[in-house]
Design an enzyme around this catalytic site. Structure first.
Site: not given
Ligand code: PAF
Length: 295
Positions: A40-41, A65, A160, A164, A195
């Site tokens: 996914g990344h 977070q 996904k 956010q 994923l």
């Molecule tokens: O989606 C993520 O992996 C996190 O929330 C992010 C955007 C890297 C911020 O820490």
């Protein structure tokens, strides 16, 4: 394409590495991550490369977070493997700062509340924000810091994490940040599971059960031509068929996460726990009323 990205651990190293690219007017694409990188990344990195000349990935497990009760300590940290994923996907620079580099003097929730942070507003109080109070303050604050350090032309986030993505777009709009935000499609396993770095926590039984999330979303999409209640009912009956899943929320909304339209495009979102692992998923959904259908 495999070429080893350059690793920057400090702000100075990062700005040194990006100075030439900036001077030469090259477009900088940015993919913020918390590591434990998966396909996914990788798809976000490739998307960034389509919009930019130089791709930067950050790997930082952001303590702000995570609530004190959440899984910060057990969150997977896999830097050597992550660097390989970046190398295989054309990333030029990886920024992997220590906590002290991002939060001067180290992080604590009390300390950070005394400083300046990003307040995400009402959209952060629903859905994941209701289940995880303060989560989006942490996300937006770290993303704003990372934008300040990387100064990207374009930043790519996955759909996904739909809420956010909506909040990051709102922050960029409301705070006039000079960055283009691109939302990239969710990548799924062949059986439909979205994923996620958290999938690795699932035992085999939970992994099997986890497909219920995408199956429920698809069932709702199939019934969406009968309106919102029918779509909700279809998703709920699939979710209820899986005893290992503890539902957090199922929401049918507009594309802006407001009220679902009677006719037109919307979003269906789900969050659920399997044991101690919390998973989320969402899909686009097209609602039509009976009148619209027969027209
Ligand atoms: O989606 C993520 O992996 C996190 O929330 C992010 C955007 C890297 C911020 O820490």
């Amino acid at each position: 394409m495999t070429s080893t990205p350059t690793l920057a651990n400090t702000r100075e190293e990062l700005s040194g590495l990006l100075a030439t690219a900036r001077r030469e007017g090259r477009r900088i694409g940015f993919v913020p991550t918390m590591g434990a990188l998966h396909e996914g990344h990788a798809s976000l990195m490739r998307e960034a490369a389509r919009h930019a000349d130089v791709v930067v990935v950050s790997i930082f497990v952001n303590p702000m977070q995570f609530a004190p009760t959440e899984d910060l300590d057990r969150y997977p940290r896999t830097l050597p493997e992550d660097l390989e994923v970046c190398a295989a996907n054309g990333v030029a620079v990886v920024f992997a700062p220590a906590v002290e580099e991002m939060y001067a003097g180290g992080f604590s929730h009390d300390k950070v509340r005394d400083g300046v942070t990003v307040h995400p507003g009402r959209l952060a109080t629903i859905l994941d924000g209701e289940s995880r109070p303060g989560h989006f303050d942490g996300v937006l604050t770290v993303v704003a810091k990372l934008f300040g350090l990387v100064q990207p032309d374009v930043a790519v986030f996955g759909q996904k994490d739909y809420q956010q993505l909506a909040l990051i777009r709102a922050m960029v709009r409301d705070l006039c940040l000079p960055v283009e935000v691109v939302g990239a499609e969710t990548v799924r396993e062949p059986d439909g599971l979205a994923l996620s770095s958290r999938n690795r926590y699932l035992d085999p039984e939970q992994r099997r059960a986890a497909t219920v999330l995408s199956r429920a979303l698809r069932a709702a999409r199939e019934r969406a031509t009968y309106g919102v209640p029918a779509a909700r009912w279809a998703a709920m009956s699939v979710l209820k068929s899986e005893p290992l899943v503890e539902l957090d929320y199922l929401a049918l909304t507009g594309t802006d996460l407001g009220e679902a339209p009677e006719n037109g495009e919307g979003r269906i979102l789900v969050a659920a726990r399997l044991g101690s692992t919390r998973l989320i998923d969402n899909m686009p959904i097209l609602f039509t009323t009976p009148a619209e259908r027969s027209a």
